[in-house]
Design a protein around this motif. Structure first.
Motif, PDB file in Angstrom:
ATOM      1  N   HIS A 240       0.794  -1.219   0.000  1.00  0.00           N
ATOM      2  CA  HIS A 240       0.000   0.000   0.000  1.00  0.00           C
ATOM      3  C   HIS A 240       0.835   1.282   0.000  1.00  0.00           C
ATOM      4  O   HIS A 240       0.324   2.347  -0.335  1.00  0.00           O
ATOM      5  N   VAL A 241       2.103   1.195   0.381  1.00  0.00           N
ATOM      6  CA  VAL A 241       2.974   2.367   0.468  1.00  0.00           C
ATOM      7  C   VAL A 241       4.183   2.110  -0.411  1.00  0.00           C
ATOM      8  O   VAL A 241       4.837   1.079  -0.277  1.00  0.00           O
ATOM      9  N   HIS A 242       4.494   3.042  -1.315  1.00  0.00           N
ATOM     10  CA  HIS A 242       5.587   2.825  -2.248  1.00  0.00           C
ATOM     11  C   HIS A 242       6.843   3.615  -1.928  1.00  0.00           C
ATOM     12  O   HIS A 242       7.927   3.253  -2.353  1.00  0.00           O
ATOM     13  N   ARG A 243       6.698   4.692  -1.190  1.00  0.00           N
ATOM     14  CA  ARG A 243       7.871   5.436  -0.756  1.00  0.00           C
ATOM     15  C   ARG A 243       7.573   6.162   0.530  1.00  0.00           C
ATOM     16  O   ARG A 243       6.416   6.408   0.876  1.00  0.00           O
ATOM     17  N   GLY A 244       8.614   6.474   1.286  1.00  0.00           N
ATOM     18  CA  GLY A 244       8.479   7.146   2.560  1.00  0.00           C
ATOM     19  C   GLY A 244       9.169   6.341   3.639  1.00  0.00           C
ATOM     20  O   GLY A 244       9.523   5.183   3.460  1.00  0.00           O
ATOM     21  N   SER A 245       9.416   6.973   4.761  1.00  0.00           N
ATOM     22  CA  SER A 245       9.989   6.310   5.918  1.00  0.00           C
ATOM     23  C   SER A 245       8.830   5.974   6.860  1.00  0.00           C
ATOM     24  O   SER A 245       8.183   6.869   7.400  1.00  0.00           O
ATOM     25  N   VAL A 246       8.574   4.697   7.027  1.00  0.00           N
ATOM     26  CA  VAL A 246       7.425   4.235   7.818  1.00  0.00           C
ATOM     27  C   VAL A 246       7.946   3.541   9.066  1.00  0.00           C
ATOM     28  O   VAL A 246       8.784   2.644   8.998  1.00  0.00           O
TER      29      VAL A 246
END
Length: 64
Positions: A57-63
């Protein structure tokens, strides 16, 4: 599909046997960087499944 890379959410689920608290934070990042923190005795090997769900569900970013 979520468009923003910055966000925060927290939820708690309870039943008669256990309680589960989940908190997720995300900030802008060029690539996907997933950091999981859980108690080792409580994770029950879910880390791989959680990472796969996040990356679906998330393709980029710091999670975290």
């Amino acid at each position: 599909m979520i468009q923003s890379m910055t966000g925060y959410a927290r939820t708690v689920a309870n039943n008669s046997d256990a309680a589960l608290s989940v908190e997720i934070r995300s900030v802008n990042h060029r690539t996907l960087d997933v950091k999981l923190r859980s108690r080792k005795e409580r994770s029950l090997g879910f880390d791989g499944m959680v990472r796969a769900l996040i990356s679906k569900h998330v393709h980029r970013g710091s999670v975290e």
